[in-house]
Motif scaffolding. Structure first.
Motif, PDB file in Angstrom:
ATOM      1  N   TRP A  11       0.877  -0.824   0.220  1.00  0.00           N
ATOM      2  CA  TRP A  11      -0.028  -0.147   0.169  1.00  0.00           C
ATOM      3  C   TRP A  11       1.089   0.856  -0.242  1.00  0.00           C
ATOM      4  O   TRP A  11       0.385   2.176  -0.970  1.00  0.00           O
ATOM      5  N   ILE A  12       1.265   1.133   1.050  1.00  0.00           N
ATOM      6  CA  ILE A  12       2.552   2.719   1.357  1.00  0.00           C
ATOM      7  C   ILE A  12       3.166   3.197  -0.237  1.00  0.00           C
ATOM      8  O   ILE A  12       2.970   3.775  -0.099  1.00  0.00           O
ATOM      9  N   ALA A  13       4.232   1.873  -1.706  1.00  0.00           N
ATOM     10  CA  ALA A  13       4.778   2.121  -2.870  1.00  0.00           C
ATOM     11  C   ALA A  13       3.910   2.419  -3.267  1.00  0.00           C
ATOM     12  O   ALA A  13       4.359   2.797  -4.191  1.00  0.00           O
ATOM     13  N   ASN A  26       8.334  -0.570   6.330  1.00  0.00           N
ATOM     14  CA  ASN A  26       7.144  -1.606   5.896  1.00  0.00           C
ATOM     15  C   ASN A  26       5.596  -1.252   6.903  1.00  0.00           C
ATOM     16  O   ASN A  26       5.276  -2.223   5.355  1.00  0.00           O
ATOM     17  N   SER A  27       5.750  -0.340   6.956  1.00  0.00           N
ATOM     18  CA  SER A  27       3.325  -1.126   7.709  1.00  0.00           C
ATOM     19  C   SER A  27       3.957   0.819   8.011  1.00  0.00           C
ATOM     20  O   SER A  27       4.076   1.123   8.499  1.00  0.00           O
ATOM     21  N   VAL A  28       2.729   0.574   8.414  1.00  0.00           N
ATOM     22  CA  VAL A  28       1.762   2.094   8.925  1.00  0.00           C
ATOM     23  C   VAL A  28       0.656   1.211   9.951  1.00  0.00           C
ATOM     24  O   VAL A  28       0.154   0.652  10.066  1.00  0.00           O
ATOM     25  N   CYS A  38       4.824   4.408  11.488  1.00  0.00           N
ATOM     26  CA  CYS A  38       4.929   3.488  11.031  1.00  0.00           C
ATOM     27  C   CYS A  38       6.393   2.978  10.823  1.00  0.00           C
ATOM     28  O   CYS A  38       6.695   2.934  12.711  1.00  0.00           O
ATOM     29  N   ASP A  39       6.144   1.472  10.905  1.00  0.00           N
ATOM     30  CA  ASP A  39       7.877   0.725  10.857  1.00  0.00           C
ATOM     31  C   ASP A  39       8.550   0.741  10.442  1.00  0.00           C
ATOM     32  O   ASP A  39       7.926   0.238   9.310  1.00  0.00           O
ATOM     33  N   ALA A  40       9.781  -0.356  10.619  1.00  0.00           N
ATOM     34  CA  ALA A  40      10.523  -0.463   9.319  1.00  0.00           C
ATOM     35  C   ALA A  40      11.592  -1.598   9.443  1.00  0.00           C
ATOM     36  O   ALA A  40      12.219  -1.727  10.846  1.00  0.00           O
ATOM     37  N   VAL A  41      11.970  -2.328   8.667  1.00  0.00           N
ATOM     38  CA  VAL A  41      13.012  -3.158   8.499  1.00  0.00           C
ATOM     39  C   VAL A  41      13.657  -3.260   8.067  1.00  0.00           C
ATOM     40  O   VAL A  41      15.054  -4.403   7.992  1.00  0.00           O
ATOM     41  N   SER A  42      14.055  -2.366   6.835  1.00  0.00           N
ATOM     42  CA  SER A  42      14.704  -2.311   5.447  1.00  0.00           C
ATOM     43  C   SER A  42      16.270  -1.649   6.568  1.00  0.00           C
ATOM     44  O   SER A  42      17.107  -1.811   5.912  1.00  0.00           O
ATOM     45  N   ALA A 107      16.022  -4.284  16.370  1.00  0.00           N
ATOM     46  CA  ALA A 107      14.319  -4.589  17.028  1.00  0.00           C
ATOM     47  C   ALA A 107      13.873  -3.131  15.211  1.00  0.00           C
ATOM     48  O   ALA A 107      14.841  -3.150  14.574  1.00  0.00           O
ATOM     49  N   ASP A 108      13.041  -3.823  15.220  1.00  0.00           N
ATOM     50  CA  ASP A 108      12.495  -2.642  14.491  1.00  0.00           C
ATOM     51  C   ASP A 108      12.629  -1.290  14.316  1.00  0.00           C
ATOM     52  O   ASP A 108      11.907  -1.242  15.734  1.00  0.00           O
ATOM     53  N   LEU A 109      12.600  -0.363  13.539  1.00  0.00           N
ATOM     54  CA  LEU A 109      12.596   0.595  13.332  1.00  0.00           C
ATOM     55  C   LEU A 109      11.127   1.440  13.497  1.00  0.00           C
ATOM     56  O   LEU A 109      10.088   0.906  12.704  1.00  0.00           O
ATOM     57  N   VAL A 110      10.572   2.545  14.707  1.00  0.00           N
ATOM     58  CA  VAL A 110       8.704   3.110  14.956  1.00  0.00           C
ATOM     59  C   VAL A 110       9.356   4.520  14.454  1.00  0.00           C
ATOM     60  O   VAL A 110      10.033   5.064  14.941  1.00  0.00           O
TER      61      VAL A 110
END
Length: 157
Positions: A11-13, A26-28, A38-42, A107-110
């Motif tokens: 959805w974000i892309a 990664n997601s909202v 949002c979070d990110a794993v990249s 950890a995942d980023l917030v």
């Protein structure tokens, strides 16, 4: 109250002008008219396009925050938005880095951004990035939505 409907990477892309590996989020997780989370794993991906010299510096978190701001704009525009509106990050102020790099964060980023003020063409956000409750980066960012509408004075005649 934040809308807690999670929106995924696909959805974000589809709603921001960042594609492929450059779409970092990664997601909202939640959002409302003022804030987004949002979070990110990249940041852990060795193929992250922002990596340089084998590492991902914390200053690269500004791009993560900018993408969260872009997603926030897309969400506010709603389903009538046929093409993502391009914004330009024109200023980052009061950036405080609390760690040297992001790629070694397990950890995942917030990523959180809050609109401080907005007009039809200019938006000021406060942002922060954390992981496992630890603040990694915080600051303020100014975004211009229509650079062509800016009147630039000065220069040679």
């Amino acid at each position: 109250m934040l809308n807690s409907t999670a929106l995924d990477h696909t959805w974000i892309a589809a709603h921001i002008p960042h594609h492929g590996t450059m779409c970092l989020l990664n997601s909202v997780q939640a959002w409302d008219q003022v804030r987004i989370q949002c979070d990110a794993v990249s940041h852990r991906d060795p193929a992250n396009p922002l990596r340089a010299h084998g590492r991902l510096g914390t200053v690269c978190g500004i791009e993560y925050a900018a993408q969260a701001m872009a997603v926030h704009g897309a969400l506010q525009a709603g389903p009538a938005l046929s093409c993502p509106r391009v914004g330009y990050l024109v200023s980052v102020r009061s950036a405080t880095l609390h760690t040297a790099r992001l790629d070694d964060i397990a950890a995942d980023l917030v990523i959180e951004a809050s609109c401080v003020t907005a007009s039809a063409n200019n938006i000021l956000y406060e942002f922060n990035i954390s992981a496992a409750g630890q603040l990694l980066l915080a600051g303020r960012a100014a975004v211009v939505l229509d650079a062509a509408a800016l009147h630039i004075t000065g220069g040679s005649s």
